[in-house]
Design a protein around this motif. Structure first.
Motif, PDB file in Angstrom:
ATOM      1  N   ASN A 205     -51.515 -49.600  22.959  1.00  0.00           N
ATOM      2  CA  ASN A 205     -51.528 -48.724  21.776  1.00  0.00           C
ATOM      3  C   ASN A 205     -50.932 -47.365  22.112  1.00  0.00           C
ATOM      4  O   ASN A 205     -50.131 -46.800  21.345  1.00  0.00           O
ATOM      5  N   MET A 206     -51.335 -46.807  23.244  1.00  0.00           N
ATOM      6  CA  MET A 206     -50.859 -45.493  23.659  1.00  0.00           C
ATOM      7  C   MET A 206     -49.350 -45.502  23.886  1.00  0.00           C
ATOM      8  O   MET A 206     -48.632 -44.595  23.441  1.00  0.00           O
ATOM      9  N   ILE A 207     -48.872 -46.531  24.581  1.00  0.00           N
ATOM     10  CA  ILE A 207     -47.447 -46.605  24.914  1.00  0.00           C
ATOM     11  C   ILE A 207     -46.587 -46.718  23.666  1.00  0.00           C
ATOM     12  O   ILE A 207     -45.666 -45.922  23.450  1.00  0.00           O
ATOM     13  N   SER A 208     -46.874 -47.711  22.830  1.00  0.00           N
ATOM     14  CA  SER A 208     -46.013 -47.937  21.662  1.00  0.00           C
ATOM     15  C   SER A 208     -46.118 -46.793  20.660  1.00  0.00           C
ATOM     16  O   SER A 208     -45.110 -46.370  20.077  1.00  0.00           O
ATOM     17  N   THR A 209     -47.319 -46.255  20.459  1.00  0.00           N
ATOM     18  CA  THR A 209     -47.484 -45.159  19.504  1.00  0.00           C
ATOM     19  C   THR A 209     -46.775 -43.903  19.993  1.00  0.00           C
ATOM     20  O   THR A 209     -46.062 -43.237  19.218  1.00  0.00           O
ATOM     21  N   ALA A 210     -46.943 -43.564  21.271  1.00  0.00           N
ATOM     22  CA  ALA A 210     -46.278 -42.372  21.807  1.00  0.00           C
ATOM     23  C   ALA A 210     -44.764 -42.489  21.698  1.00  0.00           C
ATOM     24  O   ALA A 210     -44.076 -41.526  21.319  1.00  0.00           O
ATOM     25  N   ILE A 211     -44.228 -43.661  22.009  1.00  0.00           N
ATOM     26  CA  ILE A 211     -42.780 -43.854  21.924  1.00  0.00           C
ATOM     27  C   ILE A 211     -42.307 -43.722  20.484  1.00  0.00           C
ATOM     28  O   ILE A 211     -41.288 -43.070  20.205  1.00  0.00           O
ATOM     29  N   MET A 212     -43.037 -44.314  19.546  1.00  0.00           N
ATOM     30  CA  MET A 212     -42.626 -44.249  18.143  1.00  0.00           C
ATOM     31  C   MET A 212     -42.695 -42.817  17.605  1.00  0.00           C
ATOM     32  O   MET A 212     -41.834 -42.395  16.833  1.00  0.00           O
ATOM     33  N   VAL A 213     -43.696 -42.068  18.019  1.00  0.00           N
ATOM     34  CA  VAL A 213     -43.768 -40.659  17.612  1.00  0.00           C
ATOM     35  C   VAL A 213     -42.563 -39.903  18.168  1.00  0.00           C
ATOM     36  O   VAL A 213     -41.904 -39.137  17.455  1.00  0.00           O
ATOM     37  N   LYS A 214     -42.250 -40.128  19.433  1.00  0.00           N
ATOM     38  CA  LYS A 214     -41.126 -39.440  20.062  1.00  0.00           C
ATOM     39  C   LYS A 214     -39.787 -39.844  19.431  1.00  0.00           C
ATOM     40  O   LYS A 214     -38.844 -39.057  19.400  1.00  0.00           O
ATOM     41  N   LEU A 215     -39.729 -41.069  18.910  1.00  0.00           N
ATOM     42  CA  LEU A 215     -38.508 -41.533  18.243  1.00  0.00           C
ATOM     43  C   LEU A 215     -38.422 -41.072  16.786  1.00  0.00           C
ATOM     44  O   LEU A 215     -37.482 -41.425  16.078  1.00  0.00           O
ATOM     45  N   GLY A 216     -39.408 -40.300  16.339  1.00  0.00           N
ATOM     46  CA  GLY A 216     -39.364 -39.740  14.997  1.00  0.00           C
ATOM     47  C   GLY A 216     -39.891 -40.640  13.905  1.00  0.00           C
ATOM     48  O   GLY A 216     -39.600 -40.411  12.719  1.00  0.00           O
ATOM     49  N   ARG A 217     -40.698 -41.628  14.289  1.00  0.00           N
ATOM     50  CA  ARG A 217     -41.196 -42.587  13.301  1.00  0.00           C
ATOM     51  C   ARG A 217     -42.501 -42.156  12.644  1.00  0.00           C
ATOM     52  O   ARG A 217     -43.090 -42.926  11.867  1.00  0.00           O
ATOM     53  N   VAL A 218     -42.955 -40.944  12.944  1.00  0.00           N
ATOM     54  CA  VAL A 218     -44.156 -40.378  12.333  1.00  0.00           C
ATOM     55  C   VAL A 218     -43.823 -38.964  11.875  1.00  0.00           C
ATOM     56  O   VAL A 218     -43.117 -38.231  12.573  1.00  0.00           O
ATOM     57  N   LYS A 219     -44.303 -38.589  10.680  1.00  0.00           N
ATOM     58  CA  LYS A 219     -44.135 -37.211  10.198  1.00  0.00           C
ATOM     59  C   LYS A 219     -45.513 -36.587  10.048  1.00  0.00           C
ATOM     60  O   LYS A 219     -46.343 -37.100   9.304  1.00  0.00           O
ATOM     61  N   GLY A 220     -45.750 -35.485  10.754  1.00  0.00           N
ATOM     62  CA  GLY A 220     -47.087 -34.906  10.770  1.00  0.00           C
ATOM     63  C   GLY A 220     -48.004 -35.864  11.494  1.00  0.00           C
ATOM     64  O   GLY A 220     -47.945 -36.002  12.713  1.00  0.00           O
ATOM     65  N   ASN A 221     -48.836 -36.566  10.754  1.00  0.00           N
ATOM     66  CA  ASN A 221     -49.627 -37.650  11.343  1.00  0.00           C
ATOM     67  C   ASN A 221     -49.534 -38.906  10.476  1.00  0.00           C
ATOM     68  O   ASN A 221     -50.391 -39.785  10.535  1.00  0.00           O
ATOM     69  N   LYS A 222     -48.465 -38.991   9.676  1.00  0.00           N
ATOM     70  CA  LYS A 222     -48.330 -40.066   8.684  1.00  0.00           C
ATOM     71  C   LYS A 222     -47.291 -41.115   9.094  1.00  0.00           C
ATOM     72  O   LYS A 222     -46.247 -40.792   9.664  1.00  0.00           O
ATOM     73  N   MET A 223     -47.581 -42.363   8.738  1.00  0.00           N
ATOM     74  CA  MET A 223     -46.663 -43.482   8.994  1.00  0.00           C
ATOM     75  C   MET A 223     -45.647 -43.566   7.854  1.00  0.00           C
ATOM     76  O   MET A 223     -45.722 -44.434   6.988  1.00  0.00           O
ATOM     77  N   VAL A 224     -44.692 -42.670   7.870  1.00  0.00           N
ATOM     78  CA  VAL A 224     -43.777 -42.552   6.730  1.00  0.00           C
ATOM     79  C   VAL A 224     -42.770 -43.692   6.658  1.00  0.00           C
ATOM     80  O   VAL A 224     -42.081 -43.849   5.645  1.00  0.00           O
ATOM     81  N   ASP A 225     -42.649 -44.491   7.715  1.00  0.00           N
ATOM     82  CA  ASP A 225     -41.705 -45.609   7.712  1.00  0.00           C
ATOM     83  C   ASP A 225     -42.391 -46.963   7.571  1.00  0.00           C
ATOM     84  O   ASP A 225     -41.745 -47.999   7.698  1.00  0.00           O
ATOM     85  N   MET A 226     -43.701 -46.975   7.316  1.00  0.00           N
ATOM     86  CA  MET A 226     -44.419 -48.249   7.250  1.00  0.00           C
ATOM     87  C   MET A 226     -43.861 -49.132   6.142  1.00  0.00           C
ATOM     88  O   MET A 226     -43.355 -48.659   5.122  1.00  0.00           O
ATOM     89  N   GLN A 227     -43.936 -50.441   6.390  1.00  0.00           N
ATOM     90  CA  GLN A 227     -43.492 -51.412   5.397  1.00  0.00           C
ATOM     91  C   GLN A 227     -44.575 -51.570   4.331  1.00  0.00           C
ATOM     92  O   GLN A 227     -45.742 -51.783   4.649  1.00  0.00           O
ATOM     93  N   LEU A 228     -44.175 -51.475   3.069  1.00  0.00           N
ATOM     94  CA  LEU A 228     -45.146 -51.529   1.969  1.00  0.00           C
ATOM     95  C   LEU A 228     -45.379 -52.985   1.567  1.00  0.00           C
ATOM     96  O   LEU A 228     -44.977 -53.443   0.502  1.00  0.00           O
ATOM     97  N   SER A 229     -46.083 -53.705   2.436  1.00  0.00           N
ATOM     98  CA  SER A 229     -46.205 -55.152   2.299  1.00  0.00           C
ATOM     99  C   SER A 229     -47.464 -55.614   1.584  1.00  0.00           C
ATOM    100  O   SER A 229     -47.652 -56.807   1.364  1.00  0.00           O
ATOM    101  N   ASN A 230     -48.347 -54.680   1.203  1.00  0.00           N
ATOM    102  CA  ASN A 230     -49.539 -55.070   0.442  1.00  0.00           C
ATOM    103  C   ASN A 230     -50.045 -53.870  -0.359  1.00  0.00           C
ATOM    104  O   ASN A 230     -49.566 -52.740  -0.193  1.00  0.00           O
ATOM    105  N   LYS A 231     -51.013 -54.116  -1.226  1.00  0.00           N
ATOM    106  CA  LYS A 231     -51.503 -53.073  -2.133  1.00  0.00           C
ATOM    107  C   LYS A 231     -52.133 -51.910  -1.377  1.00  0.00           C
ATOM    108  O   LYS A 231     -51.991 -50.753  -1.777  1.00  0.00           O
ATOM    109  N   LYS A 232     -52.837 -52.205  -0.287  1.00  0.00           N
ATOM    110  CA  LYS A 232     -53.472 -51.141   0.494  1.00  0.00           C
ATOM    111  C   LYS A 232     -52.423 -50.160   1.006  1.00  0.00           C
ATOM    112  O   LYS A 232     -52.617 -48.932   0.951  1.00  0.00           O
ATOM    113  N   LEU A 233     -51.309 -50.691   1.520  1.00  0.00           N
ATOM    114  CA  LEU A 233     -50.271 -49.829   2.079  1.00  0.00           C
ATOM    115  C   LEU A 233     -49.539 -49.064   0.983  1.00  0.00           C
ATOM    116  O   LEU A 233     -49.127 -47.914   1.182  1.00  0.00           O
ATOM    117  N   VAL A 234     -49.374 -49.690  -0.169  1.00  0.00           N
ATOM    118  CA  VAL A 234     -48.758 -48.983  -1.301  1.00  0.00           C
ATOM    119  C   VAL A 234     -49.635 -47.805  -1.711  1.00  0.00           C
ATOM    120  O   VAL A 234     -49.139 -46.697  -1.942  1.00  0.00           O
TER     121      VAL A 234
END
Length: 272
Positions: A205-234
């Motif tokens: 969890n630490m490795i993949s999350t840290a890398i994704m944050v460093k690659l710009g895949r998080v804004k602030g603390n939000k998963m702004v690139d998440m796939q909207l694949s269900n109602k909860k995520l929408v």
């Protein structure tokens, strides 16, 4: 030949488990699990070195491969499979491989982890090259499938790392960036699906999350690139837009329908 005595195979600190009542079992398991975060804290400098080396490769188009067997292999596949829906990356950016193939995710494949050549064969199916990184995962640090894969990867000039739960294991010798999580003996002697597996899961969890944050895949603390694949995520995406853009729920919903992605809405409004 150097003798290796893995601590993960040492006797449990508890005995006569069958004589414990339910409360004793749960309390004692929990008491042992509490040592896991402490072991990880000690390893943070090693985790940092691996994350920084991997980020440098992935920033330039490299991929991260997890290789493992049994519980360790399943944890790698799990972490890899969760990155695309969470961070909106392609499924071939972080790839989990398990000895015995996908069938082994549900049922053990006899002798699969004992083949020292198979991991490299599995990796070459993905046209692996020097831009890529290979992370071996094995509680014991002795799994032939993983050791063989790391050795071939290192010989071919790839960055290599490993997550093991013993010090000075054969696997750590084959990795450029070994991560050693010394969690001690298991509650059930040798059952590394317990503390060792928990430690591996947390570090993945630490490795993949840290890398994704460093690659710009998080804004602030939000998963702004998440796939909207269900109602909860929408609904989560709508709340993000409401909070960031100060719009009501209906407006946020319409913006999401139009742009299909939180980041695209933010970009449209200059919220990079």
């Amino acid at each position: 030949m150097k003798t290796f005595n893995p601590i993960t195979e040492q006797p449990s600190l508890f005995d006569h488990l069958e004589d414990m009542d339910t409360l004793e079992l749960l309390t004692n398991i929990n008491s042992m699990d509490k040592t896991v975060p402490q072991a990880i804290e000690v390893a943070i400098p090693a985790i940092k070195r691996f994350v920084d080396a991997t980020y440098e490769k992935m920033e330039h188009g490299g991929r991260l491969f997890y290789i493992g067997a049994g519980t360790s292999g399943r944890l790698g596949v799990l972490d890899a499979s969760e990155c695309p829906p969470t961070f909106g990356v392609d499924y071939d950016m972080i790839i989990g491989l398990i000895a015995g193939g996908d069938y082994a995710l549900r049922k053990a494949v006899e002798n699969a982890e004992d083949d020292t050549e198979q991991a490299w064969k599995d990796l070459t199916q993905f046209d692996i090259d020097k831009n890529d990184v290979v992370l071996g995962i094995a509680a014991s640090g002795t799994t032939p499938y993983v050791i063989g894969g790391l050795k071939k990867a290192r010989i071919n000039g790839l960055v290599t790392g490993c997550i093991v739960c013993n010090l000075n294991s054969p696997m750590a010798e084959e990795a450029t960036y070994p991560i050693e999580l010394v969690v001690g003996p298991e509650f059930v002697t040798g059952s590394t699906r317990m503390k060792s597996g928990t430690a591996q899961k947390l570090v993945l969890n630490m490795i993949s999350t840290a890398i994704m944050v460093k690659l710009g895949r998080v804004k602030g603390n939000k998963m702004v690139d998440m796939q909207l694949s269900n109602k909860k995520l929408v609904q989560r995406a709508i709340r993000m837009l409401m909070d960031e853009l100060h719009v009501n729920e209906k407006e946020a919903s319409l913006l999401l329908e139009k742009h299909h992605n939180v980041r695209k809405v933010f970009k449209h409004y200059g919220k990079h």
